[in-house]
Design a protein around this motif. Structure first.
Motif, PDB file in Angstrom:
ATOM      1  N   PHE A  80      50.943 -30.790  42.829  1.00 38.81           N
ATOM      2  CA  PHE A  80      50.714 -31.080  44.206  1.00 38.81           C
ATOM      3  C   PHE A  80      49.687 -29.964  44.759  1.00 38.81           C
ATOM      4  N   HIS A  81      48.702 -30.091  43.980  1.00 43.71           N
ATOM      5  CA  HIS A  81      47.601 -29.035  44.227  1.00 43.71           C
ATOM      6  C   HIS A  81      46.308 -29.372  44.983  1.00 43.71           C
ATOM      7  N   SER A  82      45.807 -30.963  44.538  1.00 39.26           N
ATOM      8  CA  SER A  82      44.806 -31.120  45.407  1.00 39.26           C
ATOM      9  C   SER A  82      45.091 -31.759  46.725  1.00 39.26           C
ATOM     10  N   PRO A  83      43.922 -31.713  47.723  1.00 36.54           N
ATOM     11  CA  PRO A  83      44.314 -32.026  49.162  1.00 36.54           C
ATOM     12  C   PRO A  83      45.375 -33.232  49.005  1.00 36.54           C
ATOM     13  N   ILE A  84      45.050 -34.528  48.559  1.00 36.07           N
ATOM     14  CA  ILE A  84      45.989 -35.479  48.788  1.00 36.07           C
ATOM     15  C   ILE A  84      47.045 -35.261  48.060  1.00 36.07           C
ATOM     16  N   GLU A  85      47.406 -34.413  47.133  1.00 39.40           N
ATOM     17  CA  GLU A  85      48.780 -34.375  46.419  1.00 39.40           C
ATOM     18  C   GLU A  85      49.473 -33.385  47.501  1.00 39.40           C
ATOM     19  N   LYS A  86      48.973 -32.489  48.124  1.00 33.54           N
ATOM     20  CA  LYS A  86      49.551 -31.690  49.061  1.00 33.54           C
ATOM     21  C   LYS A  86      50.037 -32.406  50.255  1.00 33.54           C
ATOM     22  N   ASP A  87      49.418 -33.473  50.770  1.00 31.30           N
ATOM     23  CA  ASP A  87      49.597 -34.275  51.807  1.00 31.30           C
ATOM     24  C   ASP A  87      50.791 -35.097  51.475  1.00 31.30           C
ATOM     25  N   CYS A  88      50.717 -35.653  50.092  1.00 33.72           N
ATOM     26  CA  CYS A  88      51.926 -36.785  49.774  1.00 33.72           C
ATOM     27  C   CYS A  88      53.149 -35.693  49.351  1.00 33.72           C
ATOM     28  N   LEU A  89      53.170 -34.624  49.233  1.00 35.86           N
ATOM     29  CA  LEU A  89      54.187 -33.757  49.145  1.00 35.86           C
ATOM     30  C   LEU A  89      54.833 -33.551  50.531  1.00 35.86           C
ATOM     31  N   LYS A  90      54.210 -33.589  51.536  1.00 33.85           N
ATOM     32  CA  LYS A  90      54.918 -33.552  52.731  1.00 33.85           C
ATOM     33  C   LYS A  90      55.772 -34.709  53.086  1.00 33.85           C
ATOM     34  N   PHE A  91      55.099 -35.877  52.711  1.00 37.32           N
ATOM     35  CA  PHE A  91      56.007 -37.156  52.950  1.00 37.32           C
ATOM     36  C   PHE A  91      57.230 -37.117  52.021  1.00 37.32           C
ATOM     37  N   LEU A  92      56.975 -36.774  50.830  1.00 36.64           N
ATOM     38  CA  LEU A  92      58.283 -36.646  49.886  1.00 36.64           C
ATOM     39  C   LEU A  92      59.099 -35.760  50.286  1.00 36.64           C
ATOM     40  N   LEU A  93      58.766 -34.803  50.496  1.00 38.88           N
ATOM     41  CA  LEU A  93      59.970 -33.699  51.073  1.00 38.88           C
ATOM     42  C   LEU A  93      60.702 -34.114  52.485  1.00 38.88           C
ATOM     43  N   ARG A  94      60.308 -35.086  53.269  1.00 37.95           N
ATOM     44  CA  ARG A  94      60.941 -35.666  54.269  1.00 37.95           C
ATOM     45  C   ARG A  94      62.166 -36.524  53.769  1.00 37.95           C
ATOM     46  N   GLY A  95      62.215 -36.888  52.443  1.00 33.85           N
ATOM     47  CA  GLY A  95      63.362 -37.698  52.042  1.00 33.85           C
ATOM     48  C   GLY A  95      64.555 -36.994  51.569  1.00 33.85           C
ATOM     49  N   ARG A  96      65.201 -37.695  50.847  1.00 33.06           N
ATOM     50  CA  ARG A  96      66.522 -37.351  50.084  1.00 33.06           C
ATOM     51  C   ARG A  96      66.558 -37.350  48.793  1.00 33.06           C
ATOM     52  N   GLN A  97      65.350 -37.804  47.909  1.00 34.44           N
ATOM     53  CA  GLN A  97      65.268 -37.993  46.644  1.00 34.44           C
ATOM     54  C   GLN A  97      64.616 -36.864  46.081  1.00 34.44           C
ATOM     55  N   PRO A  98      64.765 -36.487  44.663  1.00 36.83           N
ATOM     56  CA  PRO A  98      64.279 -35.288  44.074  1.00 36.83           C
ATOM     57  C   PRO A  98      62.738 -35.226  43.975  1.00 36.83           C
ATOM     58  N   VAL A  99      62.367 -33.761  44.139  1.00 36.40           N
ATOM     59  CA  VAL A  99      60.963 -33.602  43.841  1.00 36.40           C
ATOM     60  C   VAL A  99      60.914 -32.464  42.700  1.00 36.40           C
ATOM     61  N   ILE A 100      59.802 -32.679  42.024  1.00 39.25           N
ATOM     62  CA  ILE A 100      59.456 -31.605  40.930  1.00 39.25           C
ATOM     63  C   ILE A 100      58.253 -30.945  41.253  1.00 39.25           C
ATOM     64  N   ILE A 101      58.254 -29.710  41.268  1.00 40.76           N
ATOM     65  CA  ILE A 101      56.710 -29.065  41.642  1.00 40.76           C
ATOM     66  C   ILE A 101      56.645 -28.116  40.614  1.00 40.76           C
ATOM     67  N   CYS A 102      55.372 -28.540  39.706  1.00 40.83           N
ATOM     68  CA  CYS A 102      54.746 -27.415  38.685  1.00 40.83           C
ATOM     69  C   CYS A 102      53.605 -26.675  39.079  1.00 40.83           C
ATOM     70  N   PRO A 103      53.611 -25.609  39.494  1.00 38.91           N
ATOM     71  CA  PRO A 103      52.689 -24.728  40.031  1.00 38.91           C
ATOM     72  C   PRO A 103      51.610 -24.324  38.629  1.00 38.91           C
ATOM     73  N   ALA A 104      50.365 -24.323  38.843  1.00 39.84           N
ATOM     74  CA  ALA A 104      49.483 -23.621  37.635  1.00 39.84           C
ATOM     75  C   ALA A 104      49.428 -22.356  37.691  1.00 39.84           C
ATOM     76  N   ARG A 105      50.790 -21.789  37.757  1.00 42.89           N
ATOM     77  CA  ARG A 105      50.697 -20.084  37.701  1.00 42.89           C
ATOM     78  C   ARG A 105      52.343 -19.737  37.438  1.00 42.89           C
ATOM     79  N   GLY A 106      52.571 -18.429  37.123  1.00 45.26           N
ATOM     80  CA  GLY A 106      53.784 -18.158  37.106  1.00 45.26           C
ATOM     81  C   GLY A 106      54.618 -18.349  38.478  1.00 45.26           C
ATOM     82  N   ILE A 107      55.817 -18.461  38.475  1.00 44.92           N
ATOM     83  CA  ILE A 107      56.763 -18.665  39.638  1.00 44.92           C
ATOM     84  C   ILE A 107      57.662 -17.485  39.846  1.00 44.92           C
ATOM     85  N   GLU A 108      57.387 -16.601  39.071  1.00 42.56           N
ATOM     86  CA  GLU A 108      58.520 -15.161  39.184  1.00 42.56           C
ATOM     87  C   GLU A 108      58.207 -14.504  40.499  1.00 42.56           C
ATOM     88  N   ARG A 109      56.796 -14.408  40.812  1.00 39.33           N
ATOM     89  CA  ARG A 109      56.372 -13.515  41.888  1.00 39.33           C
ATOM     90  C   ARG A 109      55.990 -14.151  43.030  1.00 39.33           C
TER      91      ARG A 109
END
Length: 210
Positions: A80-109
């Motif tokens: 969910f990094h490119s502009p269209i991917e980010k926009d589509c994430l907003k639509f997906l997060l409005r639902g009840r289904q699971p979403v998996i986000i894989c950032p291209a960086r560490g997530i600890e901090r």
């Protein structure tokens, strides 16, 4: 925004899907970090990609696809990094289904955006990263590795659009070569991928997605 504290996973961690176990076993130096409900991995996962440069005629189709996936309850995994991917994430997060986000960086901090906090607390959002805390900035090499990671753990791939010589096109080529199902938005700009073996995304009949 809130600071997140992920858990480091191993091949013996309960609840991992076969793709993640294989990833950890095949790479002796591999590390994997997660935040969220690992039971999300029990469902089939659709990898989601779109190049940063996307023809205007495909954008509305991309949004329609995101809504269709949300309404069908499909688990989507992406950076969910490119502009269209980010926009589509907003639509997906409005639902009840699971979403998996894989950032291209560490997530600890990494700081968790406010719009991610509720779905994470409700157990419908999972963050996965193969990168340590020292990788704090997104780079082209990390993005390429992230894309390969998403492709590896996905049961099938949906590509909105892949620009020529892009990292997304590399994902398409590898996916076709390895025989993993590849869906693309049915649009003249994706004619090359359709001719290469990709299937038109069934916007209406998602029961046949798998």
């Amino acid at each position: 925004m809130a600071v997140i504290a992920p858990t480091e996973l191993s091949s013996g961690t309960p609840g991992l899907c076969d793709g993640l176990r294989a990833y950890l076993r095949e790479k002796s130096d591999a590390r994997l970090y997660a935040l969220g409900d690992l039971s999300i991995l029990r469902s089939r996962r659709l990898g989601f990609f779109c190049s940063a440069k996307c023809p205007a005629t495909i954008i509305i189709q991309a949004y329609d696809a995101a809504v269709a996936l949300r309404e069908a309850g499909v688990t989507v995994v992406s950076g969910f990094h490119s502009p269209i991917e980010k926009d589509c994430l907003k639509f997906l997060l409005r639902g009840r289904q699971p979403v998996i986000i894989c950032p291209a960086r560490g997530i600890e901090r990494m700081r968790l955006p406010r719009e991610w906090q509720e779905p994470l607390a409700e157990g419908r959002l999972l963050l996965l990263s193969p990168f340590p805390a020292s990788d704090r900035r997104v780079t082209a090499p990390l993005a390429q590795r992230r894309n390969e990671f998403v492709r590896t753990i996905a049961d099938a791939i949906l590509v909105v659009h892949a620009s020529e010589r892009s990292r997304t096109m590399e994902v398409c080529t590898t996916t076709i070569e390895q025989g993993t199902p590849l869906w693309v938005i049915d649009n003249p700009h994706n004619a090359g991928l359709l001719a290469a073996g990709a299937r038109p995304f069934p916007m209406v009949d998602l029961a046949n997605l798998w």
